[in-house]
Design a protein around this motif. Sequence first.
Motif, PDB file in Angstrom:
ATOM      1  N   ASP A 213       0.068  -0.955   0.130  1.00 60.19           N
ATOM      2  CA  ASP A 213       0.116  -0.017   0.210  1.00 60.19           C
ATOM      3  C   ASP A 213       0.977   1.248   0.446  1.00 60.19           C
ATOM      4  N   GLU A 214       0.655   2.286  -0.710  1.00 66.09           N
ATOM      5  CA  GLU A 214       0.872   3.254  -0.591  1.00 66.09           C
ATOM      6  C   GLU A 214       1.150   4.005   0.885  1.00 66.09           C
ATOM      7  N   GLY A 215       2.303   5.177   0.709  1.00 66.98           N
ATOM      8  CA  GLY A 215       2.394   5.617   2.173  1.00 66.98           C
ATOM      9  C   GLY A 215       1.742   7.095   2.721  1.00 66.98           C
ATOM     10  N   ARG A 216       1.469   7.085   3.353  1.00 71.83           N
ATOM     11  CA  ARG A 216       0.842   9.359   3.382  1.00 71.83           C
ATOM     12  C   ARG A 216       1.859   9.851   2.684  1.00 71.83           C
ATOM     13  N   PRO A 217       0.589  10.561   2.423  1.00 75.31           N
ATOM     14  CA  PRO A 217       1.609  11.432   1.546  1.00 75.31           C
ATOM     15  C   PRO A 217       2.218  12.392   2.476  1.00 75.31           C
ATOM     16  N   ASP A 218       3.023  13.359   2.420  1.00 70.40           N
ATOM     17  CA  ASP A 218       3.664  14.755   2.436  1.00 70.40           C
ATOM     18  C   ASP A 218       1.920  16.108   2.229  1.00 70.40           C
ATOM     19  N   ILE A 219       1.839  16.235   2.938  1.00 66.51           N
ATOM     20  CA  ILE A 219       0.550  17.276   3.288  1.00 66.51           C
ATOM     21  C   ILE A 219       1.455  18.471   3.278  1.00 66.51           C
ATOM     22  N   VAL A 220       2.381  18.533   4.375  1.00 67.32           N
ATOM     23  CA  VAL A 220       2.928  19.863   3.529  1.00 67.32           C
ATOM     24  C   VAL A 220       3.612  20.602   2.614  1.00 67.32           C
ATOM     25  N   LYS A 221       4.705  19.474   1.693  1.00 68.43           N
ATOM     26  CA  LYS A 221       4.903  19.681   0.766  1.00 68.43           C
ATOM     27  C   LYS A 221       3.724  19.809  -0.457  1.00 68.43           C
ATOM     28  N   ARG A 222       2.309  19.476  -0.143  1.00 59.07           N
ATOM     29  CA  ARG A 222       1.846  19.125  -1.338  1.00 59.07           C
ATOM     30  C   ARG A 222       0.804  21.359  -1.701  1.00 59.07           C
ATOM     31  N   MET A 223       0.697  21.161   0.040  1.00 60.30           N
ATOM     32  CA  MET A 223      -0.273  22.194   0.302  1.00 60.30           C
ATOM     33  C   MET A 223       0.995  23.355  -0.004  1.00 60.30           C
ATOM     34  N   GLY A 224       2.372  23.463   0.091  1.00 60.65           N
ATOM     35  CA  GLY A 224       3.286  24.093  -0.650  1.00 60.65           C
ATOM     36  C   GLY A 224       3.164  24.711  -1.863  1.00 60.65           C
ATOM     37  N   ALA A 225       2.973  23.278  -2.224  1.00 59.38           N
ATOM     38  CA  ALA A 225       3.017  23.080  -4.631  1.00 59.38           C
ATOM     39  C   ALA A 225       1.468  23.882  -4.432  1.00 59.38           C
ATOM     40  N   ILE A 226       0.114  23.946  -3.560  1.00 63.42           N
ATOM     41  CA  ILE A 226      -0.328  24.268  -3.899  1.00 63.42           C
ATOM     42  C   ILE A 226      -1.069  25.742  -4.051  1.00 63.42           C
ATOM     43  N   ALA A 227       0.238  26.748  -3.265  1.00 67.47           N
ATOM     44  CA  ALA A 227       0.486  27.650  -2.756  1.00 67.47           C
ATOM     45  C   ALA A 227       1.422  28.384  -3.960  1.00 67.47           C
ATOM     46  N   LYS A 228       1.925  27.789  -4.283  1.00 63.16           N
ATOM     47  CA  LYS A 228       2.709  28.395  -5.366  1.00 63.16           C
ATOM     48  C   LYS A 228       2.131  28.476  -6.785  1.00 63.16           C
ATOM     49  N   VAL A 229       1.343  27.182  -6.978  1.00 60.37           N
ATOM     50  CA  VAL A 229      -0.047  27.574  -8.764  1.00 60.37           C
ATOM     51  C   VAL A 229      -0.652  28.784  -8.060  1.00 60.37           C
ATOM     52  N   ARG A 230      -1.177  28.972  -6.973  1.00 59.49           N
ATOM     53  CA  ARG A 230      -2.084  29.710  -6.969  1.00 59.49           C
ATOM     54  C   ARG A 230      -1.184  31.324  -6.859  1.00 59.49           C
ATOM     55  N   GLU A 231       0.372  31.377  -7.123  1.00 61.40           N
ATOM     56  CA  GLU A 231       0.452  32.442  -6.882  1.00 61.40           C
ATOM     57  C   GLU A 231       1.320  32.468  -8.271  1.00 61.40           C
ATOM     58  N   GLY A 232       1.283  31.695  -9.209  1.00 57.93           N
ATOM     59  CA  GLY A 232       1.381  32.281 -10.548  1.00 57.93           C
ATOM     60  C   GLY A 232       2.778  31.775 -10.605  1.00 57.93           C
ATOM     61  N   LYS A 233       3.727  30.752  -9.098  1.00 60.17           N
ATOM     62  CA  LYS A 233       4.661  30.377  -9.239  1.00 60.17           C
ATOM     63  C   LYS A 233       5.133  28.665  -9.815  1.00 60.17           C
ATOM     64  N   ASP A 234       5.547  28.547 -10.040  1.00 61.10           N
ATOM     65  CA  ASP A 234       6.612  27.006 -10.593  1.00 61.10           C
ATOM     66  C   ASP A 234       6.560  26.300  -9.564  1.00 61.10           C
ATOM     67  N   PRO A 235       6.155  25.369  -9.342  1.00 59.64           N
ATOM     68  CA  PRO A 235       5.538  24.190  -8.032  1.00 59.64           C
ATOM     69  C   PRO A 235       6.631  23.498  -8.191  1.00 59.64           C
ATOM     70  N   SER A 236       7.803  22.910  -9.105  1.00 62.73           N
ATOM     71  CA  SER A 236       8.640  21.865  -9.337  1.00 62.73           C
ATOM     72  C   SER A 236      10.280  22.726  -8.603  1.00 62.73           C
ATOM     73  N   THR A 237      10.925  21.643  -7.926  1.00 66.43           N
ATOM     74  CA  THR A 237      11.750  21.414  -6.552  1.00 66.43           C
ATOM     75  C   THR A 237      13.150  20.750  -7.762  1.00 66.43           C
ATOM     76  N   GLN A 238      14.259  21.661  -7.728  1.00 71.00           N
ATOM     77  CA  GLN A 238      15.720  21.867  -8.612  1.00 71.00           C
ATOM     78  C   GLN A 238      16.672  21.832  -6.794  1.00 71.00           C
ATOM     79  N   TYR A 239      16.688  20.691  -7.459  1.00 74.58           N
ATOM     80  CA  TYR A 239      18.215  20.462  -7.078  1.00 74.58           C
ATOM     81  C   TYR A 239      19.524  20.830  -7.309  1.00 74.58           C
TER      82      TYR A 239
END
Length: 254
Positions: A213-239
């Motif tokens: 079974d899939e593990g629990r999702p990372d809620i903090v990372k998901r909400m951060g990505a959604i906030a960036k999308v609402r602000e018109g920013k790129d939600p991808s992570t660059q390492y």
Amino acid sequence: MMDRPTMTVPFQERAIAPRLLAFALAFGALAGGCAGKGAQADPPSIAPVDTRERHPIVLRDAPRSLDVFVGRAGGSLDSRQAEDVAGFAREYRRSGKGGLVAEVPKGSRREGATHDTLSGIRATLARNGVSPNALSVRSYPIQDPGLASPIRLSFASLQAVVPHQCGQWPTDLGSSDFKFSASNEPYWNLGCSSQATLAAQVADPIDLVRARDEGRPDIVKRMGAIAKVREGKDPSTQYRQQTPQINATVGGGS
């Protein structure tokens, strides 16, 4: 009205004709039988082309064992055997089925050392979460007093294995069998060792049957990505990691 002339067949030809007909029927039946046998005599492919079909990995209940060698009387398990028993206890808790059995040698003139080693095994198992009631003790006769007679711990577990032994060569790989050489088919033992190694490396054999079974999702990372999308920013992570130059690490270059 004129009569139609008749042809007289000699007696010898009339006697030979039925024989020729019978011979032709017999030869046809014989040829048909040979053709049918020839079609059946052609053997099928010596092995499936797919290695997973030729050497499948199956699941079965099989014993896991650990030999603990008897130490000196009055002493406990040494550090190496204590680690082995501790690891065996963890494996028993993870995948063991039923009880844990200890087979103790009988008639070795080292009853005191055997008893102390068994006590050390019990203590190590208890420290690693195995209840003393789960261990049942049996005895076995010693065949050769000159050889070491260990205490064997064993339990049943689900294991992934290849259902047959590797190293079988039913067909000569040389040039003696032209039909097999011209067929361009894989030889029987191809891939057997790879399948057996893969089966031995699987930590949980059930993973070969179904996914976890899939593990629990990372809620903090998901909400951060959604906030960036609402602000018109790129939600991808660059390492980004700066790789040092070899000449700077070693000591510089010309």
